[in-house]
Design a protein around this motif. Sequence first.
Motif, PDB file in Angstrom:
ATOM      1  N   ASP A 167       0.830  -1.205   0.000  1.00  0.00           N
ATOM      2  CA  ASP A 167       0.000   0.000   0.000  1.00  0.00           C
ATOM      3  C   ASP A 167       0.870   1.263   0.000  1.00  0.00           C
ATOM      4  OD1 ASP A 167      -2.218  -1.603   0.055  1.00  0.00           O
ATOM      5  OD2 ASP A 167      -2.625  -1.325   2.197  1.00  0.00           O
ATOM      6  N   LEU A 168       1.911   1.254   0.814  1.00  0.00           N
ATOM      7  CA  LEU A 168       2.828   2.403   0.835  1.00  0.00           C
ATOM      8  C   LEU A 168       3.470   2.613  -0.532  1.00  0.00           C
ATOM      9  CD1 LEU A 168       4.675   2.127   4.269  1.00  0.00           C
ATOM     10  CD2 LEU A 168       3.459   4.125   3.417  1.00  0.00           C
ATOM     11  N   HIS A 169       3.849   1.517  -1.163  1.00  0.00           N
ATOM     12  CA  HIS A 169       4.472   1.601  -2.487  1.00  0.00           C
ATOM     13  C   HIS A 169       3.507   2.244  -3.480  1.00  0.00           C
ATOM     14  CE1 HIS A 169       6.124   0.337  -6.378  1.00  0.00           C
ATOM     15  NE2 HIS A 169       7.297   0.173  -5.756  1.00  0.00           N
ATOM     16  N   SER A 170       2.251   1.853  -3.444  1.00  0.00           N
ATOM     17  CA  SER A 170       1.254   2.402  -4.367  1.00  0.00           C
ATOM     18  C   SER A 170       1.047   3.900  -4.136  1.00  0.00           C
ATOM     19  CB  SER A 170      -0.080   1.667  -4.204  1.00  0.00           C
ATOM     20  OG  SER A 170       0.053   0.309  -4.551  1.00  0.00           O
ATOM     21  N   VAL A 171       0.904   4.289  -2.866  1.00  0.00           N
ATOM     22  CA  VAL A 171       0.649   5.693  -2.556  1.00  0.00           C
ATOM     23  C   VAL A 171       1.867   6.554  -2.892  1.00  0.00           C
ATOM     24  CG1 VAL A 171       0.153   7.332  -0.705  1.00  0.00           C
ATOM     25  CG2 VAL A 171      -1.079   5.158  -0.804  1.00  0.00           C
ATOM     26  N   LEU A 172       3.053   6.093  -2.521  1.00  0.00           N
ATOM     27  CA  LEU A 172       4.265   6.851  -2.830  1.00  0.00           C
ATOM     28  C   LEU A 172       4.488   6.966  -4.333  1.00  0.00           C
ATOM     29  CD1 LEU A 172       6.733   5.507  -0.092  1.00  0.00           C
ATOM     30  CD2 LEU A 172       5.495   7.670  -0.113  1.00  0.00           C
ATOM     31  N   SER A 173       4.159   5.928  -5.064  1.00  0.00           N
ATOM     32  CA  SER A 173       4.299   5.971  -6.523  1.00  0.00           C
ATOM     33  C   SER A 173       3.399   7.050  -7.121  1.00  0.00           C
ATOM     34  CB  SER A 173       3.957   4.609  -7.140  1.00  0.00           C
ATOM     35  OG  SER A 173       4.878   3.620  -6.735  1.00  0.00           O
ATOM     36  N   GLU A 174       2.176   7.144  -6.608  1.00  0.00           N
ATOM     37  CA  GLU A 174       1.244   8.149  -7.130  1.00  0.00           C
ATOM     38  C   GLU A 174       1.699   9.563  -6.760  1.00  0.00           C
ATOM     39  OE1 GLU A 174      -2.229   9.381  -9.242  1.00  0.00           O
ATOM     40  OE2 GLU A 174      -1.064   7.505  -9.166  1.00  0.00           O
ATOM     41  N   ILE A 175       2.183   9.736  -5.538  1.00  0.00           N
ATOM     42  CA  ILE A 175       2.694  11.052  -5.125  1.00  0.00           C
ATOM     43  C   ILE A 175       3.900  11.432  -5.978  1.00  0.00           C
ATOM     44  CG2 ILE A 175       3.798  12.325  -3.228  1.00  0.00           C
ATOM     45  CD1 ILE A 175       2.052  10.645  -1.308  1.00  0.00           C
ATOM     46  N   SER A 176       4.772  10.474  -6.217  1.00  0.00           N
ATOM     47  CA  SER A 176       5.949  10.717  -7.061  1.00  0.00           C
ATOM     48  C   SER A 176       5.547  11.090  -8.480  1.00  0.00           C
ATOM     49  CB  SER A 176       6.837   9.467  -7.079  1.00  0.00           C
ATOM     50  OG  SER A 176       7.931   9.631  -7.945  1.00  0.00           O
ATOM     51  N   LYS A 177       4.541  10.429  -8.994  1.00  0.00           N
ATOM     52  CA  LYS A 177       4.051  10.700 -10.354  1.00  0.00           C
ATOM     53  C   LYS A 177       3.684  12.167 -10.521  1.00  0.00           C
ATOM     54  CE  LYS A 177       0.045   9.472 -13.241  1.00  0.00           C
ATOM     55  NZ  LYS A 177      -1.166   8.597 -13.309  1.00  0.00           N
ATOM     56  N   HIS A 178       3.162  12.772  -9.473  1.00  0.00           N
ATOM     57  CA  HIS A 178       2.727  14.173  -9.549  1.00  0.00           C
ATOM     58  C   HIS A 178       3.779  15.130  -8.989  1.00  0.00           C
ATOM     59  CE1 HIS A 178      -1.246  13.074 -10.966  1.00  0.00           C
ATOM     60  NE2 HIS A 178      -1.257  12.111 -10.056  1.00  0.00           N
ATOM     61  N   LYS A 179       4.982  14.598  -8.750  1.00  0.00           N
ATOM     62  CA  LYS A 179       6.124  15.412  -8.308  1.00  0.00           C
ATOM     63  C   LYS A 179       5.819  16.191  -7.026  1.00  0.00           C
ATOM     64  CE  LYS A 179       8.311  15.847 -12.842  1.00  0.00           C
ATOM     65  NZ  LYS A 179       7.580  14.704 -13.421  1.00  0.00           N
ATOM     66  N   CYS A 180       5.139  15.528  -6.103  1.00  0.00           N
ATOM     67  CA  CYS A 180       4.830  16.117  -4.808  1.00  0.00           C
ATOM     68  C   CYS A 180       5.661  15.453  -3.715  1.00  0.00           C
ATOM     69  CB  CYS A 180       3.338  15.997  -4.515  1.00  0.00           C
ATOM     70  SG  CYS A 180       2.322  17.093  -5.542  1.00  0.00           S
ATOM     71  N   ILE A 181       5.408  15.823  -2.476  1.00  0.00           N
ATOM     72  CA  ILE A 181       6.196  15.372  -1.331  1.00  0.00           C
ATOM     73  C   ILE A 181       5.335  14.496  -0.427  1.00  0.00           C
ATOM     74  CG2 ILE A 181       7.518  16.113   0.705  1.00  0.00           C
ATOM     75  CD1 ILE A 181       7.778  18.868  -0.801  1.00  0.00           C
TER      76      ILE A 181
END
Length: 458
Positions: A167-181
């Motif tokens: 779950d963490l991997h999925s959420v972090l991947s999506e945040i990374s996709k949008h270049k956020c923190i």
Amino acid sequence: MKILLKNCRCFHYSPTPVTSVVHIEITDRTITNIFDTLPANFSSYDRTHDFTGLEVFPGSIDPHVHLSYVQGNKAVSADSFNTGSLAAIAGGTTTVMDFVEPCGTAVETIQKRVNTAKSEKCFVDYAFHFSIANVQQINLIEQAAKIERSFKIYTVYNGLKIDAAADLHSVLSEISKHKCIAMIHCENDQVIAQNIPKVKSIEEMSTVRPTWNELEATTRVLTLAELTNCSIHIAHVSLADQVRIINVYKNRYNHGKVTCEITGHHFILNNGLYKTHAHKEDLVMSPPLQSEKDVLELQQLLREGQIDYTCSDHCPFTRRQRNGDFAPFQAEETKVERKFYEMPGGTNGIQVRFIATYSTLKSANCSLEQISKQTSENVAERFQLPLKGRIQVGFDADLVVVNPYLDTIFSENVRKERMDCSLFNDMKFSGKIEKVFVRGKEFGVDQLEEGSYLRKLL
């Protein structure tokens, strides 16, 4: 209104960064000139101040506060946006970052929180971290990323935690996709859940939350952040080894994509209070206070610049809230039997954070540049807060004036935070705040204008 601040010793940009004595011109809410020599027409200003011998800093930015914060759908933190913002200003903080918890679409969620800040008359400018409480909320990230720059994730607390690696991997991947923190509260929920039934008193906090609990969670989320190329910010570090682990990852991948913060209570107070403090309920917080050895090492790491900036994690609750009804202040005291881990958690610090940081850094002869960056500029740059964090022409006239020759005693007489207690009571800090300017208005003299949301809603 045109104001001239004469003889300001400060770290500033004019346009290159330098520390020197200058004269700062304020027009309405903006810094409009920085003069090396006193202008010939200085007598024509509406107001002048002479700050000879004093130090001037950009308005402090607190990147982690909880004002009018509903914890567990029960207790509301004791400071509203109104009282909390006034306490912040009294302590030299002129901008804060709070949190939003999803309740509809991302836009609706943020708008509701903005409405609360406006209705309660918040006097500082503000932005938010958007909380993601479960993997099902991942669909909110795309819309929220068009407004805010950071997302809060907890690896602990029922109803809020995202701790499974997938779950963490999925959420972090999506945040990374949008270049956020991704801003992450790192603790191991399974460890805490197993240990709580074993203890009877908060004096046994080290059993409930052993130090390796934070170290494991921090390493886990940093590893996943590296795998997903996600920019990550570790909230409220409390251990020296935790900072050392973070700095390993800072050097391992994508410089500038890993940062951390520390609260005033974690670099000032130690866990000896769990045995000696008269009111143990004041100590309900997470992460917990740590050893005196850790506190001293954290102070040194802060001075060395290995901790990027300080915060307060201001989330105060009164003793009545801990021991009785959840409302902040009641007409009649209600006493209930509540175990320490059933009490609302958090402490104060929004007013003391800046002067505690200043005192800690000045005691090691740290530069005005370093103090400015660790209390303001680094936060503004990390979270892209426009026109904040610098003494520079065109930036907001948020300024803190400090007398380095006097001390501050944090006591009931000076405390503006809406509390009936404070762990910082009677503590002495080097330096005394003489004046604070909020968007060009002098605190305690001018009528303050209400603060603004620093983002643009869709």
